[in-house]
Design a protein around this motif. Structure first.
Motif, short mmCIF file in Angstrom:
data_model
loop_
_atom_site.label_atom_id
_atom_site.label_comp_id
_atom_site.label_asym_id
_atom_site.label_seq_id
_atom_site.Cartn_x
_atom_site.Cartn_y
_atom_site.Cartn_z
N MET A 118 6.51 0.32 5.67
CA MET A 118 7.29 1.43 6.34
C MET A 118 8.51 1.62 5.77
N VAL A 119 9.40 0.53 5.63
CA VAL A 119 10.74 0.78 4.96
C VAL A 119 10.58 0.87 3.58
N LEU A 120 9.36 0.48 2.83
CA LEU A 120 9.51 0.77 1.45
C LEU A 120 8.84 2.28 1.16
N GLN A 121 8.12 2.65 2.13
CA GLN A 121 7.59 4.12 2.10
C GLN A 121 8.90 5.09 2.21
N ALA A 122 9.72 4.65 3.03
CA ALA A 122 10.90 5.39 3.06
C ALA A 122 12.11 5.52 1.90
N PHE A 123 11.96 4.06 1.28
CA PHE A 123 12.89 3.86 0.00
C PHE A 123 12.41 4.42 -1.10
N VAL A 124 11.14 4.58 -1.38
CA VAL A 124 10.63 5.10 -2.59
C VAL A 124 10.97 6.64 -2.85
N PRO A 125 10.77 7.56 -1.96
CA PRO A 125 11.54 8.70 -2.57
C PRO A 125 12.86 8.83 -2.40
N LEU A 126 13.51 8.05 -1.62
CA LEU A 126 15.14 8.08 -1.52
C LEU A 126 15.50 7.46 -2.91
N LEU A 127 15.12 6.42 -3.47
CA LEU A 127 15.60 5.90 -4.66
C LEU A 127 14.66 6.33 -5.93
N ASN A 128 13.81 7.21 -5.71
CA ASN A 128 13.01 7.68 -6.76
C ASN A 128 12.53 6.72 -7.56
N GLY A 129 11.96 5.58 -7.00
CA GLY A 129 11.33 4.53 -7.59
C GLY A 129 11.34 3.33 -6.66
N THR A 130 10.79 2.29 -7.09
CA THR A 130 10.62 1.17 -5.97
C THR A 130 11.95 0.07 -6.24
N PRO A 131 12.32 -0.54 -5.15
CA PRO A 131 13.44 -1.48 -5.16
C PRO A 131 12.82 -2.88 -5.85
N TYR A 132 13.74 -3.73 -5.55
CA TYR A 132 13.06 -5.22 -6.24
C TYR A 132 13.38 -6.25 -4.80
N TYR A 133 12.87 -7.35 -5.07
CA TYR A 133 13.36 -8.41 -4.17
C TYR A 133 13.78 -9.67 -4.59
N TRP A 134 14.35 -10.45 -3.81
CA TRP A 134 15.17 -11.80 -4.41
C TRP A 134 14.35 -13.06 -3.60
N THR A 135 14.28 -13.93 -4.36
CA THR A 135 13.94 -15.25 -3.58
C THR A 135 14.76 -16.41 -4.18
N SER A 136 15.00 -17.59 -3.45
CA SER A 136 15.49 -18.54 -3.89
C SER A 136 14.84 -19.91 -3.46
N ALA A 185 0.64 -1.32 0.12
CA ALA A 185 -0.02 0.06 0.10
C ALA A 185 0.81 1.16 0.02
N LEU A 186 0.24 2.40 -0.31
CA LEU A 186 0.95 3.83 -0.45
C LEU A 186 1.28 4.02 0.80
N ASP A 187 0.66 3.68 2.02
CA ASP A 187 0.60 4.16 3.24
C ASP A 187 0.48 3.13 4.38
N CYS A 188 1.30 2.82 5.41
CA CYS A 188 1.16 2.00 6.34
C CYS A 188 0.02 2.08 7.17
N GLY A 189 -0.40 3.47 7.43
CA GLY A 189 -1.73 3.72 8.25
C GLY A 189 -2.83 3.37 7.67
N LEU A 190 -2.85 3.70 6.18
CA LEU A 190 -4.05 3.25 5.60
C LEU A 190 -4.10 1.69 5.42
N LEU A 191 -3.02 1.02 5.31
CA LEU A 191 -3.07 -0.49 5.25
C LEU A 191 -3.56 -0.85 6.66
N ARG A 192 -3.17 -0.46 7.81
CA ARG A 192 -3.56 -0.69 9.19
C ARG A 192 -4.88 -0.62 9.23
N ARG A 193 -5.56 0.38 8.74
CA ARG A 193 -6.98 0.75 8.98
C ARG A 193 -7.77 -0.31 8.13
#
Length: 439
Positions: free
Chosen positions: A345-363, A310-318
């Motif tokens: 919450m960490v993602l919300q911090a990263f998106v403005p810092l990185l000017n975009g979304t990160p990725y994730y990795w699985t094995s 979600a764009l926001d952790c407070g909205l997700l909680r609600r």
């Protein structure tokens, strides 16, 4: 009460640029775009001339009649109580998605009248552009994304002394326990209200949790009402189902997005447009899995495997109907969803810092790294733990396979750097890049 936004610095830089173009301000509804434009105008200009294309439909016809900027300025002056003067007046075009001609006029202001400072914004602008086949004057406007309040912005308003300590004394050594304790308290409060300005103000003015819940509930209602704009009834049903499935998607231990969580038997082709709609409205972030952590990460993304937050952790909680008291108490009973909230919450911090979304990795089903961030010539794995317990072998598995020079682990433990592992308290997610430079 007003909350200082970091975006003011970006707007100041835009105003002072010798190559200034009209600015297109984008972002989800209810995150403070209109307030930001007005407040910036009050602080930085002699006059503010605000024109709203939703409230003043007669403006739309004006822009269809002429493309001449001098004529437009002279006629627009009839609609506002202040003079429209070069460099001295901020022109605000709000709800510009209601007029394609006004949107296109930004090109002519850029080319023929750059001395006029113009900021345009609109709700659901990305959705409107796609659905109406509107064109944005690429190269003739500067774009800026506004996000919900970050925890950093929240902390500055909620606990200025702790904010000042972090801002001026941050290093790779342990934080004083009193600072960590205060950060933890503010972090839990932020998880309750999130970054929607009206909800933050309600909380910080001590109006009570019922008021915070009401504000967030009203915002969620408005979002769902927006689904009917620029969407057919069939699309509305699918968008609604996707949106309402978010808490269920994120409550799984493996947070990979599954269409059958939306509806039994659902298929990707039925719901892909709905996901695009939510992305363009700024309501969700989609993170793609990568097959390996190569540079650039975008070259290794797997389009069929992704997570949605979600764009926001407070909205997700609600949305999940998780009581504020559970979050504030640090109750361990909601372990799975607490992890999802921490990741959001960490993602919300990263998106403005990185000017975009990160990725994730699985094995396979053996290991997962919540986020991969790309910094110049390195890929940094980021593990997120929602409490002080940090057991699990995913980061060790990734390290043994790829041997990264730097790893990050978020948790509720104190700050520490040891052997290439940067352990960061969750409340310091907004300071990640500063800490990476120190490591």
């Amino acid at each position: 009460m007003q909350i200082e936004r970091d975006a003011f610095e970006q707007l100041k830089a835009w105003k002072q640029s010798p190559h200034r173009k009209p600015l297109l301000l984008q972002g989800a509804r209810q995150i403070g775009k209109t307030w930001l434009m007005r407040e910036f105008g009050k602080r930085e200009f002699e006059y503010v001339a605000e024109l709203n294309f939703d409230e003043m439909p007669e403006l739309r016809e004006l822009f269809t009649r002429t493309k001449d900027t001098k004529r437009l300025i002279s006629e627009l002056a009839l609609y506002v109580p202040v003079p429209i003067l070069p460099e001295r007046t901020l022109l605000i075009f709000d709800e510009i998605q209601e007029s394609e001609a006004a949107l296109n006029s930004l090109k002519y202001f850029c080319e023929n009248a750059p001395e006029y400072a113009i900021i345009a914004a609109g709700s659901l602008l990305g959705v409107a552009v796609r659905k109406k086949s509107m064109t944005v004057p690429v190269g003739k406007v500067q774009t800026m994304l506004l996000y919900p309040l970050t925890f950093r912005e929240f902390l500055r308003a909620a606990d200025p002394s702790t904010f000042d300590y972090v801002e001026h004394n941050l290093s790779l050594s342990h934080l004083p326990e009193i600072i960590l304790s205060k950060l933890t308290d503010s972090y839990r409060r932020y998880m309750v209200c999130g970054g929607m300005p009206e909800a933050v103000i309600a909380l910080l003015e001590n109006r009570g949790m019922q008021e915070v819940e009401r504000v967030l509930g009203d915002i969620l209602y408005l979002y769902q009402a927006d689904f009917s704009k620029y969407a057919t009834p069939v699309e509305v049903n699918r968008i609604t189902a996707l949106w309402q499935s978010l808490p269920s998607q994120l409550s799984k231990e493996n947070r990979k997005f599954l269409y059958n969580v939306v509806r039994s038997g659902a298929r990707a082709r039925e719901y892909e447009d709905g996901l695009f709609w939510l992305e363009e409205a700024g309501l969700i972030y989609r993170l793609y899995n990568v097959s390996k952590p190569g540079i650039p990460l975008s070259a290794y993304r797997e389009l069929s495997a992704f997570k949605v937050y979600a764009l926001d952790c407070g909205l997700l909680r609600r949305m999940a109907r998780l009581a504020p008291e559970v979050v504030l108490s640090g109750n361990a009973e909601y372990k799975e969803f607490r992890g999802a909230m921490a990741e959001n919450m960490v993602l919300q911090a990263f998106v403005p810092l990185l000017n975009g979304t990160p990725y994730y990795w699985t094995s396979g089903n053996q290991a997962e790294i919540e986020f991969l961030i790309e910094q110049v010539d390195q890929v940094i794995p980021v593990e997120v733990k929602s409490a002080t317990r940090i057991s699990g072998g995913s980061l060790a598995s990734y390290t043994s396979r790829y041997n990264p020079s730097l790893r990050i682990r978020f948790s509720m433990n104190n700050l520490q750097y040891n052997g290439g592992l940067l352990s960061v308290p969750l409340p310091l997610a907004d300071w990640t890049l500063r800490l990476v430079k120190m490591a």
